[in-house]
Design a protein around this motif. Sequence first.
Motif, PDB file in Angstrom:
ATOM      1  N   GLY A 115       0.823  -1.196   0.000  1.00 50.46           N
ATOM      2  CA  GLY A 115       0.000   0.000   0.000  1.00 50.46           C
ATOM      3  C   GLY A 115       0.862   1.252   0.000  1.00 50.46           C
ATOM      4  N   PRO A 116       0.239   2.445  -0.035  1.00 53.92           N
ATOM      5  CA  PRO A 116       0.996   3.705  -0.030  1.00 53.92           C
ATOM      6  C   PRO A 116       1.899   3.858   1.185  1.00 53.92           C
ATOM      7  CG  PRO A 116      -1.303   4.079  -0.627  1.00 53.92           C
ATOM      8  CD  PRO A 116      -1.218   2.656  -0.155  1.00 53.92           C
ATOM      9  N   ASP A 117       1.548   3.190   2.293  1.00 53.07           N
ATOM     10  CA  ASP A 117       2.359   3.270   3.499  1.00 53.07           C
ATOM     11  C   ASP A 117       3.476   2.239   3.532  1.00 53.07           C
ATOM     12  OD1 ASP A 117       0.819   1.010   3.740  1.00 53.07           O
ATOM     13  OD2 ASP A 117      -0.082   1.538   5.682  1.00 53.07           O
ATOM     14  N   ASP A 175      -7.236  -3.275  -5.312  1.00 61.10           N
ATOM     15  CA  ASP A 175      -7.898  -3.625  -4.064  1.00 61.10           C
ATOM     16  C   ASP A 175      -9.050  -4.590  -4.319  1.00 61.10           C
ATOM     17  OD1 ASP A 175      -6.676  -2.372  -1.819  1.00 61.10           O
ATOM     18  OD2 ASP A 175      -7.343  -0.430  -2.565  1.00 61.10           O
ATOM     19  N   THR A 182     -11.804   3.399   1.088  1.00 61.70           N
ATOM     20  CA  THR A 182     -10.423   2.957   1.313  1.00 61.70           C
ATOM     21  C   THR A 182      -9.762   2.462   0.027  1.00 61.70           C
ATOM     22  OG1 THR A 182     -11.158   0.708   1.855  1.00 61.70           O
ATOM     23  CG2 THR A 182     -10.988   2.277   3.677  1.00 61.70           C
ATOM     24  N   ARG A 184      -7.713   2.191  -3.370  1.00 64.89           N
ATOM     25  CA  ARG A 184      -6.504   2.817  -3.872  1.00 64.89           C
ATOM     26  C   ARG A 184      -6.395   2.595  -5.382  1.00 64.89           C
ATOM     27  NH1 ARG A 184      -3.904  -0.113   1.239  1.00 64.89           N
ATOM     28  NH2 ARG A 184      -5.527  -1.539   0.515  1.00 64.89           N
ATOM     29  N   GLN A 185      -5.553   3.392  -6.009  1.00 70.92           N
ATOM     30  CA  GLN A 185      -5.366   3.246  -7.438  1.00 70.92           C
ATOM     31  C   GLN A 185      -4.677   1.910  -7.751  1.00 70.92           C
ATOM     32  OE1 GLN A 185      -3.654   6.539  -9.604  1.00 70.92           O
ATOM     33  NE2 GLN A 185      -4.238   7.990  -8.019  1.00 70.92           N
ATOM     34  N   GLN A 207      -1.309   3.160  -5.096  1.00 68.33           N
ATOM     35  CA  GLN A 207      -1.218   4.570  -4.751  1.00 68.33           C
ATOM     36  C   GLN A 207      -2.565   5.088  -4.241  1.00 68.33           C
ATOM     37  OE1 GLN A 207       1.506   6.193  -4.644  1.00 68.33           O
ATOM     38  NE2 GLN A 207       2.904   4.910  -5.837  1.00 68.33           N
ATOM     39  N   PRO A 208      -2.551   6.166  -3.432  1.00 70.34           N
ATOM     40  CA  PRO A 208      -3.827   6.727  -2.962  1.00 70.34           C
ATOM     41  C   PRO A 208      -4.688   7.165  -4.145  1.00 70.34           C
ATOM     42  CG  PRO A 208      -1.969   7.664  -1.761  1.00 70.34           C
ATOM     43  CD  PRO A 208      -1.385   6.894  -2.910  1.00 70.34           C
TER      44      PRO A 208
END
Length: 217
Positions: A115-117, A175, A182, A184-185, A207-208
């Motif tokens: 994920g982005p994180d 996702d 929630t 994401r791209q 990405q978000p």
Amino acid sequence: MDDGGSPPAGLSVFACTTRPAPLVFTMRDLMGGDADFGDIFERAMGDPLDGAVAGPAPVTPDGRFELQSPLQSVWLGVAGAPVFPQVPCPVPAGSTAEVQLVLERGGSLAGLVLGPDGQPVAGAEVTAATPFDPYGVLDRSARMAGLGSRRTDEQGRFEFPQVPVGLGLQVQARDAPGDDATRRQPASSDVAPLTAGEARAIELLLQPAGRVGGVVV
């Protein structure tokens, strides 16, 4: 084996009511009107084992197996090594004849979805297929492949254990269906052709997703 070698150790054979991945085909197959390829693009991006399955039956060192299936007409597939039937092997309902599976050596592709994180994403859907080339209609013998889809595990990992060699792939991750808040791209990666026996690993980063707001008048 197509190269005259022996079947890999630990190999098994199973029966499935739909043709299992990898789906390897040519433009000639698509344009020939074969019913098996009528929905090939939809199937190529779907579940590679979306039908009922019987087996598996172990393969002996001399390449023999015996599989009893309660299913109707089936396709035969193999598991346990990066090999797959060189040509599709359908078996009619009630058949008791001996069949011959000529296996083609492939590679394997594993990966991690983040994920982005930077944390692993569990339950993401990952698909892999040959990128569509509109100029491919000019070469009716060009090979294409669809590997179906996989879901990432709790550690965000996935694997396509049977990948045809010599074909570039486009791997996409998104996702799982759920709360749009929630979402994401999707992520995409172009994978260069694998060689026989090669085990390759990739990472895909979601990405978000952006948001658009406004007023309709």
